[in-house]
Design a protein around this motif. Sequence first.
Motif, short mmCIF file in Angstrom:
data_model
loop_
_atom_site.label_atom_id
_atom_site.label_comp_id
_atom_site.label_asym_id
_atom_site.label_seq_id
_atom_site.Cartn_x
_atom_site.Cartn_y
_atom_site.Cartn_z
N ILE A 23 0.85 -1.19 0.00
CA ILE A 23 0.00 0.00 0.00
C ILE A 23 0.89 1.25 0.00
CG2 ILE A 23 -0.33 0.31 2.51
CD1 ILE A 23 -3.16 0.51 -0.10
N GLU A 24 2.07 1.15 0.64
CA GLU A 24 2.99 2.28 0.64
C GLU A 24 3.45 2.57 -0.79
OE1 GLU A 24 7.10 1.56 1.83
OE2 GLU A 24 7.07 3.40 3.03
N ARG A 25 3.79 1.50 -1.51
CA ARG A 25 4.25 1.66 -2.88
C ARG A 25 3.17 2.32 -3.73
NH1 ARG A 25 5.46 -3.52 -6.58
NH2 ARG A 25 3.21 -3.57 -6.33
N GLU A 26 1.92 1.88 -3.57
CA GLU A 26 0.82 2.47 -4.34
C GLU A 26 0.58 3.92 -3.91
OE1 GLU A 26 -0.50 1.01 -6.83
OE2 GLU A 26 0.32 -1.01 -6.52
N HIS A 27 0.64 4.14 -2.59
CA HIS A 27 0.35 5.48 -2.06
C HIS A 27 1.38 6.50 -2.54
CE1 HIS A 27 -1.40 8.43 0.62
NE2 HIS A 27 -0.23 8.66 1.16
N LEU A 28 2.64 6.07 -2.62
CA LEU A 28 3.71 6.99 -3.03
C LEU A 28 3.55 7.44 -4.48
CD1 LEU A 28 6.82 5.46 -1.23
CD2 LEU A 28 5.56 7.54 -0.63
N ALA A 29 2.76 6.70 -5.26
CA ALA A 29 2.53 7.09 -6.66
C ALA A 29 1.38 8.08 -6.80
CB ALA A 29 2.26 5.84 -7.50
N THR A 30 0.68 8.35 -5.67
CA THR A 30 -0.49 9.23 -5.73
C THR A 30 -0.14 10.66 -5.33
OG1 THR A 30 -1.14 9.00 -3.41
CG2 THR A 30 -1.84 7.26 -4.92
N ASP A 31 -1.16 11.52 -5.26
CA ASP A 31 -0.92 12.91 -4.82
C ASP A 31 -0.90 13.01 -3.29
OD1 ASP A 31 -3.56 12.39 -4.38
OD2 ASP A 31 -4.34 14.15 -5.45
N GLN A 32 -1.01 11.89 -2.59
CA GLN A 32 -0.82 11.80 -1.14
C GLN A 32 -1.57 12.86 -0.35
OE1 GLN A 32 3.38 11.16 -0.13
NE2 GLN A 32 3.74 10.46 -2.22
N ARG A 33 -2.88 12.79 -0.43
CA ARG A 33 -3.69 13.79 0.29
C ARG A 33 -3.73 13.50 1.78
NH1 ARG A 33 -8.69 14.69 -3.96
NH2 ARG A 33 -7.34 14.52 -5.78
N ARG A 34 -3.69 14.58 2.54
CA ARG A 34 -3.84 14.47 3.99
C ARG A 34 -4.95 15.40 4.44
NH1 ARG A 34 0.14 11.92 7.14
NH2 ARG A 34 1.77 10.98 5.86
N TYR A 35 -5.48 15.10 5.61
CA TYR A 35 -6.62 15.86 6.10
C TYR A 35 -6.12 17.05 6.91
CZ TYR A 35 -11.51 16.40 7.42
OH TYR A 35 -12.79 16.87 7.57
N PHE A 36 -6.33 18.25 6.38
CA PHE A 36 -5.87 19.47 7.04
C PHE A 36 -7.00 20.07 7.87
CE2 PHE A 36 -1.63 20.71 5.35
CZ PHE A 36 -1.41 19.58 4.56
N VAL A 37 -6.69 20.31 9.17
CA VAL A 37 -7.71 20.86 10.06
C VAL A 37 -7.21 22.20 10.62
CG1 VAL A 37 -8.74 18.65 10.69
CG2 VAL A 37 -6.76 19.50 11.97
N PRO A 38 -8.15 23.16 10.88
CA PRO A 38 -7.73 24.48 11.37
C PRO A 38 -7.48 24.49 12.88
CG PRO A 38 -10.11 24.44 11.04
CD PRO A 38 -9.61 23.07 10.67
N CYS A 39 -6.44 25.23 13.30
CA CYS A 39 -6.16 25.40 14.72
C CYS A 39 -7.27 26.27 15.33
CB CYS A 39 -4.81 26.10 14.89
SG CYS A 39 -4.51 26.72 16.57
N PRO A 40 -7.85 25.87 16.48
CA PRO A 40 -8.93 26.68 17.08
C PRO A 40 -8.43 28.03 17.58
CG PRO A 40 -8.32 24.87 18.53
CD PRO A 40 -7.57 24.66 17.25
N HIS A 41 -7.10 28.18 17.75
CA HIS A 41 -6.56 29.44 18.27
C HIS A 41 -6.19 30.40 17.15
CE1 HIS A 41 -6.56 27.25 21.98
NE2 HIS A 41 -5.66 26.39 21.53
N CYS A 42 -5.44 29.93 16.15
CA CYS A 42 -4.92 30.84 15.12
C CYS A 42 -5.48 30.56 13.73
CB CYS A 42 -3.40 30.81 15.10
SG CYS A 42 -2.74 29.27 14.43
N GLY A 43 -6.22 29.46 13.57
CA GLY A 43 -6.81 29.16 12.27
C GLY A 43 -5.88 28.48 11.28
N HIS A 44 -4.59 28.33 11.65
CA HIS A 44 -3.63 27.71 10.74
C HIS A 44 -4.06 26.26 10.43
CE1 HIS A 44 0.21 26.58 8.95
NE2 HIS A 44 0.25 25.53 9.76
#
Length: 440
Positions: free
Chosen positions: A15-36
């Motif tokens: 699965i690592e080999r397949e995943h490395l061929a993709t755009d490797q999306r990750r779930y980005f969440v906002p900081c409750p303090h600064c919004g980053h």
Amino acid sequence: MFLVSTPTIAGLSRIEREHLATDQRRYFVPCPHCGHRQHLRFERLLWDAGEPETARYLCEDCDGAIGEQHKAAMLAAGEWRATATATDPHAIGFHISALCSPPGWMPWSEIARLWLAAQGDDRAIKTFRNTVLGETWQVAGEAPDWQRLYDRREHWPAGTVPMGGLLLTAGVDVQRDCLEASLWAWGQDRQSWLVEHRVLAGNPFEAPVWKELRLLLRENWRHASGHRLPVAMAAIDSGDGMTTAEVYSFVRRAGAGRAIAVKGQDGLSAAVGQPAATEVRRNGRKLGGLKVWPVGSSFLKGETYGWLKLERPTEESGDPFPPGYVHLPVHAAGEEFCRQLTAEQLVARAGRNGFRRLEWVKTRERNEAPDCRVYARAAAAALGMDGWGEGRWARMADALSLPAAELPTGVNVTRPSPSPVATDAHRPRGWLAPRSEWLR
Ligand SMILES: [Zn+2]
């Protein structure tokens, strides 16, 4: 096509080999303090020493502490973002860890607790990385420098076992012209002490060399407490297929629970597997059945190399030795031993089916020290050492701290009975065997 999996070992995981061929999306969440916006990483999860219930996440931008109560709103406001350019333009990939578990599933405090509980146990850390973080496990493949091991050796009297070593096991490698045996003592946190490494010259198809081994295993070693410490279990390599009958007779004569036959099994991700009955024949005549324990040789070499790389704490710091630390004495670990112990390397090879395999390769011709170590470690695992809680170790230490005169005669303080199911058993932490079982 949809592919989904928990990853396994780095370099081997499909699965690592397949995943490395993709755009490797990750779930980005906002900081409750600064919004980053950021994707959650285990390195940013902090807690007070020994108190996993205080776990909180530190924002990578403002360093603000984010608590479990912020999670619901953060997850709801999250979005998937690509973190790489796909080598295959049609491939999209997603990665998510338990850090993003919705409220009510796995809280951060539980993740911290699991991490703390896994310390000192390679297998548990691998499981944690694979299943909680969704990351591959990096096998420690680089050998430590033999000179470093040589320089940090410790002094204790020859033929004795230091205070922390409570269980004594032997690992025996069968060669064409000799048997090589290492005696290792084990303690809490899986620290280990080399007690002796001996080469018994002789033809393994003839009786004398096996008699010598019998004598070696019958010797009692002096524990630093003054007690005698016998070898609780010896694991003997029966993997070459030629000397199986000889190993069989030896194991049978040694008596139940004193010696086991082992055979390396590369794909096994555990110290030992379930023993399997093998029929033993000599000159076509049936000798009987022998239980052979599969040993995760590659897995245990990785574990050993990881432990050999641990730093020795400075005397000034007064810190204890880290879990898994390997203690080598000046009297038993000479230059040749240190060179042998570090003379294997993990290399990736292409298998016939096109998938890569990782293999340990000897970089010196005569190189029995790592095998003997692995078998001695397997013997400890077969006794169930990996499931022993603090209480059990403490009682073993207590028994050794009694003046010798107060122990009933014939009591063998360090011979626990073998566990039928070895490391695969998920015993609750703090699992204790009844006192009678190990004081038999
Ligand atoms: Zn922030």
